[in-house]
Design a protein around this motif. Structure first.
Motif, PDB file in Angstrom:
ATOM      1  N   GLU A  43       0.838  -1.203   0.000  1.00 49.22           N
ATOM      2  CA  GLU A  43       0.000   0.000   0.000  1.00 49.22           C
ATOM      3  C   GLU A  43       0.870   1.248   0.000  1.00 49.22           C
ATOM      4  O   GLU A  43       0.536   2.238  -0.642  1.00 49.22           O
ATOM      5  N   LYS A  44       1.986   1.209   0.735  1.00 51.82           N
ATOM      6  CA  LYS A  44       2.923   2.331   0.795  1.00 51.82           C
ATOM      7  C   LYS A  44       4.339   1.776   0.709  1.00 51.82           C
ATOM      8  O   LYS A  44       4.601   0.646   1.137  1.00 51.82           O
ATOM      9  N   PHE A  45       5.250   2.580   0.186  1.00 55.91           N
ATOM     10  CA  PHE A  45       6.638   2.149   0.030  1.00 55.91           C
ATOM     11  C   PHE A  45       7.243   1.627   1.323  1.00 55.91           C
ATOM     12  O   PHE A  45       7.960   0.645   1.332  1.00 55.91           O
ATOM     13  N   ASN A  46       6.974   2.320   2.437  1.00 54.25           N
ATOM     14  CA  ASN A  46       7.639   1.975   3.689  1.00 54.25           C
ATOM     15  C   ASN A  46       6.880   0.944   4.530  1.00 54.25           C
ATOM     16  O   ASN A  46       7.248   0.704   5.676  1.00 54.25           O
ATOM     17  N   ASP A  47       5.832   0.326   3.991  1.00 55.87           N
ATOM     18  CA  ASP A  47       5.135  -0.733   4.727  1.00 55.87           C
ATOM     19  C   ASP A  47       6.092  -1.898   4.969  1.00 55.87           C
ATOM     20  O   ASP A  47       6.859  -2.280   4.083  1.00 55.87           O
ATOM     21  N   CYS A  48       6.047  -2.453   6.165  1.00 56.90           N
ATOM     22  CA  CYS A  48       6.909  -3.595   6.506  1.00 56.90           C
ATOM     23  C   CYS A  48       6.413  -4.888   5.853  1.00 56.90           C
ATOM     24  O   CYS A  48       7.204  -5.780   5.560  1.00 56.90           O
ATOM     25  N   THR A  49       5.104  -4.969   5.648  1.00 56.24           N
ATOM     26  CA  THR A  49       4.511  -6.181   5.103  1.00 56.24           C
ATOM     27  C   THR A  49       3.885  -5.893   3.740  1.00 56.24           C
ATOM     28  O   THR A  49       3.166  -4.912   3.579  1.00 56.24           O
ATOM     29  N   ALA A  50       4.155  -6.773   2.793  1.00 56.85           N
ATOM     30  CA  ALA A  50       3.571  -6.643   1.459  1.00 56.85           C
ATOM     31  C   ALA A  50       2.139  -7.177   1.460  1.00 56.85           C
ATOM     32  O   ALA A  50       1.796  -8.058   2.258  1.00 56.85           O
ATOM     33  N   LEU A  51       1.317  -6.649   0.563  1.00 55.74           N
ATOM     34  CA  LEU A  51      -0.020  -7.207   0.365  1.00 55.74           C
ATOM     35  C   LEU A  51       0.073  -8.576  -0.286  1.00 55.74           C
ATOM     36  O   LEU A  51      -0.798  -9.419  -0.111  1.00 55.74           O
ATOM     37  N   GLY A  52       1.132  -8.771  -1.051  1.00 52.87           N
ATOM     38  CA  GLY A  52       1.342 -10.057  -1.712  1.00 52.87           C
ATOM     39  C   GLY A  52       2.468  -9.979  -2.718  1.00 52.87           C
ATOM     40  O   GLY A  52       3.006  -8.905  -3.011  1.00 52.87           O
ATOM     41  N   ASP A  53       2.801 -11.134  -3.250  1.00 49.28           N
ATOM     42  CA  ASP A  53       3.850 -11.239  -4.258  1.00 49.28           C
ATOM     43  C   ASP A  53       3.246 -11.281  -5.651  1.00 49.28           C
ATOM     44  O   ASP A  53       2.182 -11.884  -5.858  1.00 49.28           O
ATOM     45  N   LEU A  54       3.945 -10.683  -6.593  1.00 52.85           N
ATOM     46  CA  LEU A  54       3.583 -10.816  -7.993  1.00 52.85           C
ATOM     47  C   LEU A  54       4.005 -12.203  -8.463  1.00 52.85           C
ATOM     48  O   LEU A  54       5.016 -12.745  -7.996  1.00 52.85           O
ATOM     49  N   ASP A  55       3.233 -12.793  -9.359  1.00 51.15           N
ATOM     50  CA  ASP A  55       3.639 -14.042 -10.004  1.00 51.15           C
ATOM     51  C   ASP A  55       4.431 -13.660 -11.251  1.00 51.15           C
ATOM     52  O   ASP A  55       3.884 -12.999 -12.140  1.00 51.15           O
ATOM     53  N   ILE A  56       5.696 -14.038 -11.292  1.00 45.67           N
ATOM     54  CA  ILE A  56       6.544 -13.681 -12.425  1.00 45.67           C
ATOM     55  C   ILE A  56       7.126 -14.947 -13.027  1.00 45.67           C
ATOM     56  O   ILE A  56       7.839 -15.692 -12.345  1.00 45.67           O
ATOM     57  N   ASP A  57       6.799 -15.188 -14.291  1.00 45.22           N
ATOM     58  CA  ASP A  57       7.325 -16.341 -15.018  1.00 45.22           C
ATOM     59  C   ASP A  57       8.194 -15.829 -16.158  1.00 45.22           C
ATOM     60  O   ASP A  57       7.741 -14.997 -16.962  1.00 45.22           O
ATOM     61  N   ILE A  89      -7.975   2.898  -5.525  1.00 48.74           N
ATOM     62  CA  ILE A  89      -7.113   2.603  -4.392  1.00 48.74           C
ATOM     63  C   ILE A  89      -5.707   2.509  -4.977  1.00 48.74           C
ATOM     64  O   ILE A  89      -5.478   1.741  -5.915  1.00 48.74           O
ATOM     65  N   LYS A  90      -4.768   3.275  -4.475  1.00 46.49           N
ATOM     66  CA  LYS A  90      -3.413   3.311  -5.034  1.00 46.49           C
ATOM     67  C   LYS A  90      -2.487   2.355  -4.278  1.00 46.49           C
ATOM     68  O   LYS A  90      -2.450   2.363  -3.052  1.00 46.49           O
ATOM     69  N   LEU A  91      -1.744   1.573  -5.041  1.00 41.56           N
ATOM     70  CA  LEU A  91      -0.747   0.655  -4.508  1.00 41.56           C
ATOM     71  C   LEU A  91       0.578   0.908  -5.220  1.00 41.56           C
ATOM     72  O   LEU A  91       0.606   1.555  -6.262  1.00 41.56           O
ATOM     73  N   VAL A  92       1.663   0.380  -4.678  1.00 37.32           N
ATOM     74  CA  VAL A  92       2.974   0.492  -5.314  1.00 37.32           C
ATOM     75  C   VAL A  92       3.568  -0.916  -5.470  1.00 37.32           C
ATOM     76  O   VAL A  92       3.200  -1.841  -4.741  1.00 37.32           O
ATOM     77  N   TYR A  93       4.478  -1.052  -6.435  1.00 36.45           N
ATOM     78  CA  TYR A  93       5.116  -2.351  -6.675  1.00 36.45           C
ATOM     79  C   TYR A  93       6.496  -2.124  -7.262  1.00 36.45           C
ATOM     80  O   TYR A  93       6.819  -1.040  -7.750  1.00 36.45           O
ATOM     81  N   ASP A  94       7.304  -3.166  -7.235  1.00 34.39           N
ATOM     82  CA  ASP A  94       8.517  -3.200  -8.038  1.00 34.39           C
ATOM     83  C   ASP A  94       8.867  -4.642  -8.366  1.00 34.39           C
ATOM     84  O   ASP A  94       8.329  -5.584  -7.774  1.00 34.39           O
ATOM     85  N   ILE A  95       9.728  -4.793  -9.369  1.00 31.06           N
ATOM     86  CA  ILE A  95      10.183  -6.101  -9.830  1.00 31.06           C
ATOM     87  C   ILE A  95      11.699  -6.081  -9.853  1.00 31.06           C
ATOM     88  O   ILE A  95      12.302  -5.147 -10.403  1.00 31.06           O
ATOM     89  N   LYS A  96      12.302  -7.103  -9.251  1.00 30.48           N
ATOM     90  CA  LYS A  96      13.758  -7.225  -9.235  1.00 30.48           C
ATOM     91  C   LYS A  96      14.172  -8.536  -9.893  1.00 30.48           C
ATOM     92  O   LYS A  96      13.428  -9.519  -9.872  1.00 30.48           O
ATOM     93  N   LEU A  97      15.391  -8.524 -10.457  1.00 24.77           N
ATOM     94  CA  LEU A  97      15.970  -9.692 -11.120  1.00 24.77           C
ATOM     95  C   LEU A  97      17.389  -9.902 -10.641  1.00 24.77           C
ATOM     96  O   LEU A  97      18.075  -8.927 -10.315  1.00 24.77           O
ATOM     97  N   TRP A  98      17.838 -11.152 -10.654  1.00 23.89           N
ATOM     98  CA  TRP A  98      19.242 -11.436 -10.363  1.00 23.89           C
ATOM     99  C   TRP A  98      19.580 -12.810 -10.931  1.00 23.89           C
ATOM    100  O   TRP A  98      18.721 -13.690 -11.023  1.00 23.89           O
ATOM    101  N   PRO A  99      20.847 -12.970 -11.331  1.00 19.05           N
ATOM    102  CA  PRO A  99      21.277 -14.292 -11.799  1.00 19.05           C
ATOM    103  C   PRO A  99      21.380 -15.250 -10.613  1.00 19.05           C
ATOM    104  O   PRO A  99      21.832 -14.863  -9.537  1.00 19.05           O
ATOM    105  N   ALA A 100      20.953 -16.475 -10.819  1.00 19.77           N
ATOM    106  CA  ALA A 100      20.988 -17.468  -9.733  1.00 19.77           C
ATOM    107  C   ALA A 100      22.409 -17.676  -9.217  1.00 19.77           C
ATOM    108  O   ALA A 100      22.603 -18.004  -8.051  1.00 19.77           O
ATOM    109  N   SER A 101      23.402 -17.430 -10.063  1.00 15.34           N
ATOM    110  CA  SER A 101      24.796 -17.657  -9.674  1.00 15.34           C
ATOM    111  C   SER A 101      25.401 -16.500  -8.880  1.00 15.34           C
ATOM    112  O   SER A 101      26.502 -16.626  -8.349  1.00 15.34           O
TER     113      SER A 101
END
Length: 122
Positions: A43-57, A89-101
């Motif tokens: 709901e807000k950037f500084n919330d400690c708990t997320a509403l949920g995870d995005l499903d990313i394939d 109702i406004k929400l915020v999100y982001d998506i991060k990536l990283w190599p498994a190695s």
């Protein structure tokens, strides 16, 4: 490289999906074989708990194409705050990536706002 910005509208209680491609500086799709993607909605950037995870394939790893889904469970629990469908109702999100190695090579691919149009029928 800065994260891209993508703001979008979803309907409360309905899943929403879109595709995104991670590109190299020359415009070609980045090979994401053996990469991991993760994203959260708050709901807000500084919330400690997320509403949920995005499903990313990562659906086309050789050219960096991912399918991102906002599960309906994230939005269906939100309390309606307005009197019209346009009272989002406004929400915020982001998506991060990283190599498994190399889990220290984290890259933020995308961020933005999700505007949720409230539902009537539950």
């Amino acid at each position: 490289m800065s994260a891209g910005v993508y703001d979008f509208i979803v309907e409360q209680g309905v899943p929403y999906a879109f595709q995104v491609q991670y590109k190299n500086p020359d415009g070609t799709g980045k090979n994401l074989t053996s990469w991991i993607a993760s994203g959260q909605v708050k709901e807000k950037f500084n919330d400690c708990t997320a509403l949920g995870d995005l499903d990313i394939d990562i659906v086309e790893p050789l050219v960096g194409v991912m399918l991102v889904t906002v599960p309906k469970e994230i939005t269906e629990v939100l309390k309606i705050k307005g009197n019209r469908y346009s009272d989002y109702i406004k929400l915020v999100y982001d998506i991060k990536l990283w190599p498994a190695s190399d889990i220290t090579d984290i890259r933020r691919l995308l961020n933005g706002t999700i505007s949720v149009s409230p539902e009537v029928t539950r």
